[in-house]
Design a protein around this motif. Structure first.
Motif, mmCIF file in Angstrom:
data_model
loop_
_atom_site.group_PDB
_atom_site.id
_atom_site.type_symbol
_atom_site.label_atom_id
_atom_site.label_comp_id
_atom_site.label_asym_id
_atom_site.label_seq_id
_atom_site.Cartn_x
_atom_site.Cartn_y
_atom_site.Cartn_z
ATOM 1 N N GLN A 7 5.685 -15.116 0.769
ATOM 2 C CA GLN A 7 4.401 -15.752 0.491
ATOM 3 C C GLN A 7 3.903 -16.595 1.661
ATOM 4 O O GLN A 7 2.741 -16.991 1.690
ATOM 5 C CB GLN A 7 4.519 -16.648 -0.750
ATOM 6 C CG GLN A 7 4.965 -15.918 -1.997
ATOM 7 C CD GLN A 7 3.978 -14.842 -2.395
ATOM 8 O OE1 GLN A 7 2.795 -15.107 -2.582
ATOM 9 N NE2 GLN A 7 4.465 -13.614 -2.511
ATOM 10 N N VAL A 8 4.794 -16.892 2.617
ATOM 11 C CA VAL A 8 4.392 -17.715 3.758
ATOM 12 C C VAL A 8 4.917 -17.118 5.051
ATOM 13 O O VAL A 8 5.872 -16.336 5.057
ATOM 14 C CB VAL A 8 4.906 -19.174 3.622
ATOM 15 C CG1 VAL A 8 4.355 -19.848 2.371
ATOM 16 C CG2 VAL A 8 6.425 -19.217 3.631
ATOM 17 N N GLU A 9 4.278 -17.516 6.145
ATOM 18 C CA GLU A 9 4.687 -17.094 7.486
ATOM 19 C C GLU A 9 4.583 -18.300 8.421
ATOM 20 O O GLU A 9 3.573 -19.010 8.411
ATOM 21 C CB GLU A 9 3.789 -15.968 7.995
ATOM 22 C CG GLU A 9 4.061 -15.580 9.441
ATOM 23 C CD GLU A 9 3.004 -14.635 9.999
ATOM 24 O OE1 GLU A 9 3.073 -14.321 11.214
ATOM 25 O OE2 GLU A 9 2.099 -14.240 9.232
ATOM 26 N N MET A 62 13.023 -17.812 12.406
ATOM 27 C CA MET A 62 12.720 -17.115 11.157
ATOM 28 C C MET A 62 12.981 -15.618 11.291
ATOM 29 O O MET A 62 13.451 -14.961 10.341
ATOM 30 C CB MET A 62 11.267 -17.371 10.751
ATOM 31 C CG MET A 62 10.984 -18.783 10.274
ATOM 32 S SD MET A 62 11.943 -19.228 8.793
ATOM 33 C CE MET A 62 11.337 -18.039 7.609
ATOM 34 N N LEU A 63 12.708 -15.054 12.470
ATOM 35 C CA LEU A 63 12.967 -13.635 12.702
ATOM 36 C C LEU A 63 14.463 -13.339 12.600
ATOM 37 O O LEU A 63 14.872 -12.321 12.018
ATOM 38 C CB LEU A 63 12.445 -13.224 14.082
ATOM 39 C CG LEU A 63 12.631 -11.751 14.473
ATOM 40 C CD1 LEU A 63 11.947 -10.827 13.475
ATOM 41 C CD2 LEU A 63 12.102 -11.510 15.887
ATOM 42 N N ASN A 64 15.290 -14.246 13.134
ATOM 43 C CA ASN A 64 16.739 -14.055 13.040
ATOM 44 C C ASN A 64 17.208 -14.114 11.583
ATOM 45 O O ASN A 64 18.064 -13.328 11.163
ATOM 46 C CB ASN A 64 17.467 -15.112 13.863
ATOM 47 C CG ASN A 64 17.325 -14.885 15.353
ATOM 48 O OD1 ASN A 64 17.156 -13.742 15.793
ATOM 49 N ND2 ASN A 64 17.384 -15.948 16.139
ATOM 50 N N PHE A 65 16.651 -15.061 10.824
ATOM 51 C CA PHE A 65 16.987 -15.129 9.405
ATOM 52 C C PHE A 65 16.612 -13.818 8.701
ATOM 53 O O PHE A 65 17.380 -13.280 7.889
ATOM 54 C CB PHE A 65 16.261 -16.296 8.729
ATOM 55 C CG PHE A 65 16.832 -17.650 9.048
ATOM 56 C CD1 PHE A 65 18.169 -17.939 8.789
ATOM 57 C CD2 PHE A 65 16.044 -18.642 9.590
ATOM 58 C CE1 PHE A 65 18.696 -19.189 9.074
ATOM 59 C CE2 PHE A 65 16.561 -19.891 9.884
ATOM 60 C CZ PHE A 65 17.896 -20.177 9.628
ATOM 61 N N ALA A 66 15.416 -13.323 9.007
ATOM 62 C CA ALA A 66 14.933 -12.097 8.366
ATOM 63 C C ALA A 66 15.819 -10.901 8.733
ATOM 64 O O ALA A 66 16.120 -10.055 7.876
ATOM 65 C CB ALA A 66 13.485 -11.837 8.772
ATOM 66 N N VAL A 91 11.225 -22.963 3.694
ATOM 67 C CA VAL A 91 10.327 -21.847 3.981
ATOM 68 C C VAL A 91 10.911 -20.541 3.449
ATOM 69 O O VAL A 91 10.204 -19.718 2.843
ATOM 70 C CB VAL A 91 10.050 -21.745 5.492
ATOM 71 C CG1 VAL A 91 9.218 -20.504 5.801
ATOM 72 C CG2 VAL A 91 9.324 -22.991 5.987
ATOM 73 N N LEU A 92 12.205 -20.347 3.649
ATOM 74 C CA LEU A 92 12.841 -19.122 3.166
ATOM 75 C C LEU A 92 12.767 -19.009 1.646
ATOM 76 O O LEU A 92 12.665 -17.902 1.102
ATOM 77 C CB LEU A 92 14.304 -19.079 3.621
ATOM 78 C CG LEU A 92 14.535 -18.793 5.104
ATOM 79 C CD1 LEU A 92 15.983 -19.100 5.485
ATOM 80 C CD2 LEU A 92 14.190 -17.353 5.439
ATOM 81 N N ALA A 93 12.803 -20.149 0.967
ATOM 82 C CA ALA A 93 12.725 -20.132 -0.495
ATOM 83 C C ALA A 93 11.379 -19.621 -0.988
ATOM 84 O O ALA A 93 11.258 -19.227 -2.151
ATOM 85 C CB ALA A 93 12.976 -21.534 -1.047
ATOM 86 N N MET A 94 10.372 -19.626 -0.116
ATOM 87 C CA MET A 94 9.045 -19.151 -0.496
ATOM 88 C C MET A 94 8.880 -17.649 -0.259
ATOM 89 O O MET A 94 7.818 -17.085 -0.553
ATOM 90 C CB MET A 94 7.975 -19.917 0.281
ATOM 91 C CG MET A 94 8.003 -21.408 0.028
ATOM 92 S SD MET A 94 6.797 -22.300 1.046
ATOM 93 C CE MET A 94 7.330 -23.995 0.771
#
Length: 315
Positions: free
Chosen positions: A286-288, A299-303, A280-283
């Motif tokens: 473009q995606v959520e 995903m929020l922590n990654f961001a 997902v991160l590789a996209m």
């Protein structure tokens, strides 16, 4: 010679998958134009021999329909397309056949290199064929030194330009069984590019009944497995990126469930492993990830971490 013969079998399967139904004369004409024949027609006896070989190798029959102008066809093409190994063999060899037939294409088709497959792939495949126990020296990422231990190689898998071997580990399996721990059989995944040496122990093994390769990776987006049950995951693709997911699904369970002019929703049944988050991160933007909340939090922590990396001020 054996390689050339296999290429011929693949060529026959490929044209019947593409054209569906052909007379013997049409097959022979295509054979002459393929560049593999030296412009010679295909002998009928050779064709019948190829029919038998295709059945032996791929498990599908090539039959003749007298009611349709004596056209030949593959009886169960779905079986062939549903087998990932056979599909890969057909597509790969069909491309190789075309390149060999026309040397002008050699510099016009670019393949992606898979470095890990060059050293140990055939050694492990040979051991799998004879169910032979291997002793490997392996050093995982982050490990200070390599370890040498025995494995029973069960299957090979390629993911993101890396080959992996899935193996039963005799040491951990025997330890668990002796201590009454679960699971009785321990399987682990090893990247071939982390292996520095392989030795044949001279011992053989029997594959455990009930081991299912598809079941082992059920709900996974790569090679990282988990004891968690697969769960419903919803991803929103923005703009034209939905077409990318339609043509190259994130996971086999992908299903389009709705959308509007700005975005499209895709539903999955998978495990929230690091492989999923990497995909997902590789996209990018473009995606959520819409559901579940656990995945949105991750995903929020990654961001946030990425924001910290890119917003640091130079000392």
């Amino acid at each position: 010679m054996a390689g050339n013969l296999f290429g011929r079998y693949v060529w026959l399967v490929d044209i019947l998958l593409r054209y569906r139904r052909l007379t013997f004369q049409e097959i022979s004409d295509l054979w002459q134009d393929s560049g593999l024949s030296c412009k010679e027609p295909l002998p009928l006896r050779t064709f019948h021999n190829h029919q038998k070989a295709v059945f032996d190798i791929f498990g599908v029959e090539i039959k003749c329909d007298a009611g349709d102008g004596y056209r030949y066809y593959i009886t169960e093409p779905g079986r062939l397309r549903g087998n990932s190994l056979h599909s890969w063999l057909v597509s790969s060899y069909a491309t190789l056949n075309q390149i060999q037939a026309d040397s002008r294409l050699e510099e016009r088709i670019v393949f992606e290199d898979i470095p890990s497959g060059q050293t140990w792939l055939m050694r492990i495949a040979e051991a799998m064929r004879g169910n032979r126990v291997l002793s490997i020296t392996h050093q995982g990422f982050g490990k200070p030194y390599p370890s040498t231990f025995e494995i029973e190689p069960y299957l090979l898998k390629v993911v993101k330009r890396r080959w992996y071997v899935v193996a039963r580990c005799p040491y951990y399996s025997d330890r668990n069984r002796a201590k009454g721990m679960k699971p009785d059989d321990v399987y682990r995944v090893y990247a071939l590019d982390r292996i520095s040496d392989i030795e044949d122990t001279g011992k053989t093994f029997k594959m455990r009944r009930g081991f299912d390769a598809d079941g082992y990776f059920e709900g996974c987006c790569g090679v990282i497995t988990s004891d968690e049950e697969p769960q419903r995951v919803v991803v929103k693709a923005y703009g034209g990126f939905a077409d990318y997911l339609r043509t190259l699904p994130l996971h086999p369970s992908q299903r389009e469930i709705g959308g509007d002019d700005e975005s499209t929703l895709f539903e999955y049944n998978l495990k929230l492993t690091f492989d999923f988050y990497q995909s997902v991160l590789a996209m990018g933007d473009q995606v959520e990830v819409v559901e579940p909340e656990e995945a949105r939090g991750d995903m929020l922590n990654f961001a946030r971490n990425m924001m910290n990396y890119y917003s640091r001020k130079e000392e």
